[in-house]
Scaffold this motif. Structure first.
Motif, mmCIF file in Angstrom:
data_model
loop_
_atom_site.group_PDB
_atom_site.id
_atom_site.type_symbol
_atom_site.label_atom_id
_atom_site.label_comp_id
_atom_site.label_asym_id
_atom_site.label_seq_id
_atom_site.Cartn_x
_atom_site.Cartn_y
_atom_site.Cartn_z
ATOM 1 N N LEU A 78 -4.842 -6.925 0.731
ATOM 2 C CA LEU A 78 -3.767 -6.392 -0.101
ATOM 3 C C LEU A 78 -2.808 -7.546 -0.372
ATOM 4 O O LEU A 78 -2.131 -8.019 0.544
ATOM 5 C CB LEU A 78 -3.047 -5.245 0.611
ATOM 6 C CG LEU A 78 -3.892 -4.011 0.960
ATOM 7 C CD1 LEU A 78 -3.111 -3.069 1.867
ATOM 8 C CD2 LEU A 78 -4.348 -3.281 -0.298
ATOM 9 N N GLU B 77 -5.913 2.428 0.170
ATOM 10 C CA GLU B 77 -4.862 1.428 0.373
ATOM 11 C C GLU B 77 -3.839 1.912 1.396
ATOM 12 O O GLU B 77 -3.383 1.150 2.255
ATOM 13 C CB GLU B 77 -4.184 1.106 -0.967
ATOM 14 C CG GLU B 77 -5.072 0.321 -1.920
ATOM 15 C CD GLU B 77 -4.536 0.288 -3.348
ATOM 16 O OE1 GLU B 77 -5.032 -0.517 -4.148
ATOM 17 O OE2 GLU B 77 -3.620 1.079 -3.672
ATOM 18 N N PHE C 61 1.862 -5.863 -3.093
ATOM 19 C CA PHE C 61 1.970 -4.613 -2.339
ATOM 20 C C PHE C 61 3.200 -4.498 -1.449
ATOM 21 O O PHE C 61 3.609 -3.381 -1.119
ATOM 22 C CB PHE C 61 0.706 -4.420 -1.480
ATOM 23 C CG PHE C 61 -0.507 -4.041 -2.272
ATOM 24 C CD1 PHE C 61 -0.789 -2.714 -2.549
ATOM 25 C CD2 PHE C 61 -1.367 -5.011 -2.771
ATOM 26 C CE1 PHE C 61 -1.895 -2.350 -3.286
ATOM 27 C CE2 PHE C 61 -2.484 -4.664 -3.509
ATOM 28 C CZ PHE C 61 -2.745 -3.332 -3.772
ATOM 29 N N LEU D 109 0.160 3.873 -3.922
ATOM 30 C CA LEU D 109 -1.107 3.345 -3.416
ATOM 31 C C LEU D 109 -2.193 4.419 -3.432
ATOM 32 O O LEU D 109 -1.896 5.628 -3.351
ATOM 33 C CB LEU D 109 -0.934 2.836 -1.978
ATOM 34 C CG LEU D 109 -0.429 1.400 -1.775
ATOM 35 C CD1 LEU D 109 0.912 1.180 -2.449
ATOM 36 C CD2 LEU D 109 -0.358 1.078 -0.287
#
Length: 312
Positions: A123, A140, A128, A136
């Protein structure tokens, strides 16, 4: 190392866990497997004292957990659950930093750890770190949940059905990522799962539970080759047992020296189950095993694969 001795838990007149004893060596993965209500999750929650046992003892690195204040103990143990449980109004970076902040880490150390973990779970930190959980995907979010559990470099990671709510493809990717990270960090993991395939893939040792007791605790191969009669034998299956056994080994485990060239080439880390499927699909009798650089290092024949599966 974590060691459990005669651990029991009663809720009123009901016995949820009955005199469990087992040990997990440092750097190993143990899976607790069984049907719903068999005591798996209760056992896991007793390890970090979210539930206090009725009797028995738990030791982490030789230290009895009841001698450690519960909050301090939980900060030494990572805990990841199905459904993640991220704080919805905090950024991903702040979610991951929860325990390091409680432990008084410096901002520089926290920021470095957050970036390190996001990168480990593929990620991009720049993308992120500032997002919120609702932005997300499920996969994720689950990555972030596990990253948060690992943030303070715990001695032990507990996982309760961490991938159960995900689609099969996402679950497989996350299993692969976690195995890679576990090997990289050398962390000890105890996980609860109802999925025997997941346990076989992830664990060094599997404990099969039923009605609050451990019926058999063994390596995946030993469990599949020699299941105890009754519940364990029923759980590991009949016809499926050969395929499950093939999933516990890789081509590197059984390859022989090259005798010639073959049309199909597969990495040494390929499971025997996947190799068998590839050979049958291609209609071939032999495959070439290659290393990470794609160089041939050995070969495996269909007859070898069939022999391994017959061991079940």
């Amino acid at each position: 190392m974590i060691e459990v001795k005669n651990l029991s838990k009663q809720f009123g007149r009901q016995t949820a866990v009955k005199e469990l004893s087992f040990r997990v060596d440092s750097g190993r993965v143990c899976a607790l497997v069984g049907t719903s209500g068999c005591g798996k999750s209760t056992t896991l929650r007793m390890l970090n004292r979210l539930i206090e046992p009725s009797s028995g003892e738990i030791f982490i690195q030789g230290q009895k957990v009841t001698t450690i204040p519960a909050e301090q103990l939980r900060r030494r143990i990572g805990y990841a659950i199905q459904g993640v449980g991220l704080f919805p109004h905090q950024t991903i970076a702040r979610n991951i930093a929860t325990v390091p902040r409680l432990l008084g880490w410096s901002k520089a150390d926290i920021d470095a750890r957050v970036s390190e973990l996001l990168s480990l779970f593929r990620l991009d930190p720049a993308t992120f770190a500032g997002k919120y959980p609702h932005q997300l995907s499920g996969g994720e979010q689950q990555r972030v949940g596990v990253a948060r559990a690992l943030a303070a470099r715990p001695e032990l990671l507990l996982m309760d059905e961490p991938f159960g709510a995900l689609d099969p493809l996402t679950r497989e990717h996350l299993q692969d990522e976690l195995l890679h990270i576990q090997q990289l960090l050398g962390i000890t993991i105890i996980m609860v799962t109802h999925d025997l395939e997941e346990a076989i893939k992830m664990a060094d040792v599997i404990a099969v539970m039923d009605k609050g007791e451990i019926l058999q605790i063994d390596s995946p191969q030993a469990l599949l080759r020699h299941p105890r009669p009754g519940f364990v034998q029923s759980l590991v299956g009949g016809r499926d047992r050969s395929l499950r056994l093939l999933a516990t080994q890789t081509l590197a485990d059984i390859m022989a020296p090259l005798t010639g060239s073959a049309g199909t080439a597969l990495p040494a880390a390929t499971s025997l189950k996947d190799a068998m499927a590839e050979l049958l699909w291609q209609g071939e009798e032999r495959l070439t095993v290659v290393d990470e650089a794609g160089q041939p290092v050995g070969e495996v024949t269909l007859s070898q694969l069939l022999k391994q599966g017959a061991g079940a």
